[in-house]
Design an enzyme around this catalytic site. Structure first.
Site: not given
Length: 251
Positions: A92, A94, A105, A218
């Site tokens: 998703d 932020y 990211f 992750h």
């Protein structure tokens, strides 16, 4: 400015700045980079995309949503289809103020690095012998990666403020699956970097006989100990050089 005024202004700016979809009753006129528009045109007329269109438009009109409308397809705008060499998959955008910039990211200019991006830079520093301080000083926009052919793709391209995962299951995943399929089928010798189980699941659409797939945990603080040492950045450049392509300048 009151909360209501802010939302009204946000909706007005959304409609005035960027009409992302202009033909709700037929094939949507999506404001996306031309090469991607050509490749993905089969998606825009489908029922799921029409439903997604109406949902996203309503969300921007009635709530605070990230990223800014003009940045929804920014990953594609900065990295045309034939320029893609590497794909990094996120989940998703932020959901905090001024963070999401349309690249997975990444964060807007001048915004402190979120924990996952800090860990990405830590791994990059160790993997490629780059000073972490230099990476952090350059900031977290990651635009320089995108312009070199790194498609920084979230599985879901929008999110409601302060509500992680709020736009999942609305159609974005089907759209980004199509993105991955088109890259896998029509391009050769790409690198797909899949961090975490969510990204790995989307790897089902990748032909691993003609592309490199790099998988690991992750970079979130919850799983970073298994992420560190995975060396995705050096592995990526080794593969690109092996196939007579330019390596990515990660700094």
């Amino acid at each position: 400015m009151s909360h209501g005024d802010y939302l009204t202004g946000y909706s007005v700016r959304m409609n005035a700045q960027v009409a992302l979809w202009e033909k709700p009753q037929e094939e949507a006129d999506v404001k996306i980079e031309p090469s991607w528009k050509k490749v993905l045109k089969g998606e825009f007329g489908q029922d799921y995309f029409r439903t997604l269109t109406e949902f996203v438009k309503s969300e921007y009109q009635h709530a605070v949503v990230y990223p800014a409308p003009k940045n929804i397809f920014r990953a594609f705008d900065l990295c045309p289809f034939d320029m893609v060499e590497v794909v990094i998959l996120g989940q998703d955008p932020y959901h905090g103020p001024r963070q999401a910039n349309g690249l997975c990211f990444a964060v807007g200019e001048g915004i402190p690095l979120p924990p996952s991006l800090q860990n990405i830079f830590k791994e990059l520093s160790t993997d490629c012998s780059l000073p972490f301080e230099a990476l952090a000083k350059k900031g977290g926009s990651l635009e320089h990666w995108a312009k070199q052919g790194v498609l920084l793709l979230n599985a879901t391209l929008t999110v409601r403020a302060r509500t992680a995962g709020s736009h999942q299951g609305k159609g974005w995943e089907q759209f980004t699956d199509a993105v991955i399929r088109e890259l896998s089928e029509k391009r050769e010798n790409l690198v797909f970097i899949l961090w975490g189980n969510y990204a790995k699941a989307k790897g089902a659409h990748i032909d691993r006989t003609k592309h490199l797939v790099i998988e690991s945990a992750h970079p979130s603080p919850f799983s970073a100990t298994k992420f560190f040492g995975s060396k995705p950045f050096s592995k990526t450049n080794e593969y690109l050089i092996e196939h007579s392509k330019n390596p990515i300048d990660w700094l």
